[in-house]
Write a protein that holds these residues in place. Structure first.
Motif, short mmCIF file in Angstrom:
data_model
loop_
_atom_site.label_atom_id
_atom_site.label_comp_id
_atom_site.label_asym_id
_atom_site.label_seq_id
_atom_site.Cartn_x
_atom_site.Cartn_y
_atom_site.Cartn_z
N HIS A 70 -25.54 -21.43 42.86
CA HIS A 70 -25.84 -20.64 43.99
C HIS A 70 -26.24 -19.18 43.37
O HIS A 70 -26.33 -18.94 42.50
CB HIS A 70 -24.56 -20.35 44.57
CG HIS A 70 -23.41 -19.80 43.75
ND1 HIS A 70 -22.65 -20.49 43.00
CD2 HIS A 70 -23.40 -18.42 43.67
CE1 HIS A 70 -21.93 -19.29 42.16
NE2 HIS A 70 -22.26 -18.15 42.64
N ALA A 83 -25.76 -14.86 50.42
CA ALA A 83 -25.51 -16.11 49.17
C ALA A 83 -26.20 -17.28 49.82
O ALA A 83 -26.19 -17.55 51.08
CB ALA A 83 -24.23 -16.18 48.97
N CYS A 111 -19.28 -15.88 45.31
CA CYS A 111 -20.09 -15.01 46.13
C CYS A 111 -19.37 -14.20 47.03
O CYS A 111 -19.95 -13.08 47.18
CB CYS A 111 -20.64 -16.34 47.39
SG CYS A 111 -21.94 -17.04 46.29
N HIS A 116 -21.23 -10.86 48.93
CA HIS A 116 -22.04 -11.38 49.97
C HIS A 116 -21.30 -11.52 51.30
O HIS A 116 -20.20 -11.80 51.01
CB HIS A 116 -22.62 -12.69 49.45
CG HIS A 116 -23.47 -12.59 48.37
ND1 HIS A 116 -24.95 -12.26 48.25
CD2 HIS A 116 -23.44 -12.84 46.92
CE1 HIS A 116 -25.31 -12.17 47.10
NE2 HIS A 116 -24.37 -12.95 46.27
N MET A 119 -22.45 -17.01 53.31
CA MET A 119 -22.91 -18.05 52.48
C MET A 119 -23.89 -19.10 53.32
O MET A 119 -23.29 -19.45 54.23
CB MET A 119 -21.98 -18.63 51.87
CG MET A 119 -22.61 -19.59 50.51
SD MET A 119 -21.35 -19.94 49.34
CE MET A 119 -22.11 -20.64 47.75
#
Length: 167
Positions: A70, A83, A111, A116, A119
């Motif tokens: 990722h 993300a 993440c 973030h 996602m």
């Protein structure tokens, strides 16, 4: 993940494609995939160490059985503040044993910790098993679709999103 994991990750990735995408992509294409061809690409990307890109492996009794990657979401060549789960594959012999769930949970947690707010990931429209997997983890389609073609066969993708609560 360490550089030495690349051959095993390539094997898992190729076997994952051959298993998960059977009937969705041309069989000749899937049969032609070779981990030996994939390992060089994986090593090169791993050695590039692009900022924010994280490669994770899952081990079972000391053997790598899964891989996830990722990093920042990509809008073309531009990386955004969101993300993206670039890839997640589990050895087909270890499916339905929690390996994928553990990798996905760790990616989501990292993440979230990185700040973030969301996602994203792309999944083949026809891949109902993967879609169910992501939906059970809280992801949902966000209405964005993208054409994808493999050797003349259209295999469209849909984008899934998960709100993370980051900034």
């Amino acid at each position: 993940m360490v550089l030495a994991d690349c051959p095993r990750v390539a094997e898992i990735r190729v076997r994952g494609w051959q298993t998960a995408y059977k009937g969705m992509m041309p069989q000749a294409y899937l049969d032609g995939l070779d981990p030996a061809d994939d390992v060089g690409r994986l090593r090169a990307r791993f050695e590039q160490a692009v900022e924010g890109v994280v490669n994770l492996v899952a081990e079972w009794d000391g053997v790598v059985v899964g891989w996830a990657c990722h990093g920042p979401y990509r809008e073309g060549e531009v990386r955004t503040a969101e993300a993206e789960l670039y890839a997640i594959y589990v050895d087909p012999d270890r499916l339905a044993r929690g390996v994928g769930r553990a990798l996905l949970r760790e990616s989501v947690a990292r993440c979230t910790t990185a700040g973030h707010g969301r996602m994203l990931l792309w999944v083949l429209q026809e891949n109902t098993n993967a879609r169910r997997f992501y939906e059970k983890a809280g992801f949902a389609p966000d209405g964005t679709e993208e054409p994808f073609e493999v050797e003349g066969t259209e295999v469209p993708e849909v984008r899934y999103a998960l709100e993370l609560g980051g900034s």
